[in-house]
Scaffold this motif. Structure first.
Motif, mmCIF file in Angstrom:
data_model
loop_
_atom_site.group_PDB
_atom_site.id
_atom_site.type_symbol
_atom_site.label_atom_id
_atom_site.label_comp_id
_atom_site.label_asym_id
_atom_site.label_seq_id
_atom_site.Cartn_x
_atom_site.Cartn_y
_atom_site.Cartn_z
ATOM 1 N N LYS A 33 0.864 -1.184 0.025
ATOM 2 C CA LYS A 33 0.020 -0.051 -0.211
ATOM 3 C C LYS A 33 0.906 1.200 0.046
ATOM 4 N N GLY A 34 0.508 2.213 -1.002
ATOM 5 C CA GLY A 34 1.071 3.541 -1.027
ATOM 6 C C GLY A 34 2.416 3.541 -2.072
ATOM 7 N N THR A 41 1.491 8.998 -4.191
ATOM 8 C CA THR A 41 1.925 9.079 -2.882
ATOM 9 C C THR A 41 3.121 10.168 -2.765
ATOM 10 N N ARG A 201 4.327 1.005 10.559
ATOM 11 C CA ARG A 201 3.129 1.863 10.639
ATOM 12 C C ARG A 201 2.728 2.212 12.121
ATOM 13 N N ARG A 226 7.014 4.034 6.067
ATOM 14 C CA ARG A 226 5.681 3.468 6.135
ATOM 15 C C ARG A 226 4.444 4.254 7.089
ATOM 16 N N PHE A 229 3.871 6.787 3.992
ATOM 17 C CA PHE A 229 3.371 6.668 2.576
ATOM 18 C C PHE A 229 2.144 5.586 2.732
ATOM 19 N N GLN A 230 2.222 4.776 3.942
ATOM 20 C CA GLN A 230 1.040 4.029 3.984
ATOM 21 C C GLN A 230 -0.317 4.448 4.628
ATOM 22 N N HIS A 231 0.002 5.881 4.946
ATOM 23 C CA HIS A 231 -1.100 6.497 5.857
ATOM 24 C C HIS A 231 -2.491 6.536 4.956
ATOM 25 N N PRO A 234 -1.669 10.508 3.238
ATOM 26 C CA PRO A 234 -0.240 10.921 3.420
ATOM 27 C C PRO A 234 0.081 12.492 3.456
#
Length: 259
Positions: A33-34, A41, A201, A226, A229-231, A234
């Motif tokens: 993800k991301g 992203t 995360r 993470r 960028f996985q938020h 972002p």
């Protein structure tokens, strides 16, 4: 410090503070993800206030059209999470490769205390010499990792960041020891700017509290992957962390960026 080196440091930071978003995890973890739509992203985190993004050299064509004028760092070693030992980081490029990819700086990961320390130490030393000859800054990702080593122990982290300075790095990234009091020892172990890793995360508050704690100890910022960028948003998490790093806001004020 040469004029070129200083100019490039200014491109990846702001007034000596750094908010870097590493997105080189595609080698380590795959297209998580991301990172599948890495273009979106990169656009989001740089719009949110990231000073620089970091990837492997092959992603450069996807970076430049989307980084909104932010700096660019090319990472030069890697391993995978499914390989026999993720601490065994192998070189994936050269300083010359990074220059051709349009990088403002290079980075290299070393696991101090691992059985691969000797090879990584030698490679980092050679890399800093080459980068210095071109006026390219080196970000050393220096972690305390190995048998019976606590990756968040301040003494071990202090050793790791000092090693980075000793071999010629210009910035050093390491883990956070957990609180400003213990992290002061890490900061005092080197004259290099020290930025902290985000790790896996975390909650929004934990991410912001880590950034605040690192700065309170004398740190120069963050290099968080993470957690940013996985938020789900972002841009918002980047803006909140940027408020800590670049505006010296407190945690509660920074949290307002989510509202």
């Amino acid at each position: 410090m040469t004029a070129g080196l200083q100019a490039r440091l200014n491109r990846i930071g702001t007034d000596g503070r750094f908010l870097i978003v590493p997105m080189d995890h595609g080698i380590t973890l795959g297209a998580v993800k991301g990172l599948k739509d890495i273009e979106s992203t990169i656009s989001a985190v740089t719009a949110g206030g990231a000073d620089a993004v970091l990837t492997q050299k092959g992603i450069a064509p996807r970076v430049h059209p989307n980084k909104n004028g932010a700096g660019y760092i090319v990472h030069l070693n890697a391993s995978t999470s499914i390989g026999p030992d993720s601490n065994d980081k192998r070189q994936t490029g050269t300083v010359e490769d990074a220059i051709r990819a349009g990088a403002d700086a290079v980075s290299f990961h070393i696991n101090v205390g691992s059985k691969f320390e000797r090879e990584q130490l030698e490679a980092l030393g050679k890399l800093t010499s080459t980068a210095s000859s071109y006026g390219i800054p080196t970000l050393a990702m220096a972690y305390a990792r190995g048998p019976d080593i606590d990756e968040h122990d301040a003494e071990s982290l202090g050793h790791a960041v000092r090693l980075a300075e000793e071999v010629g790095a210009d910035i050093v990234k390491t883990a956070y020891s957990g609180d400003p009091e213990s992290f002061k020892h890490v900061i005092e172990s080197t004259q290099l700017p020290v930025v902290i890793a985000g790790g896996s995360r975390s909650s929004d508050r934990e991410t912001i509290e880590m950034a605040r704690g690192a700065l309170d100890a004398g740190g120069a910022g963050v290099s968080m992957g993470r957690s940013i960028f996985q938020h789900d948003n972002p841009e918002s998490i980047t803006a909140a962390v940027s408020a800590i790093i670049h505006e010296n806001e407190d945690v509660e004020t920074a949290m307002e960026h989510f509202r």
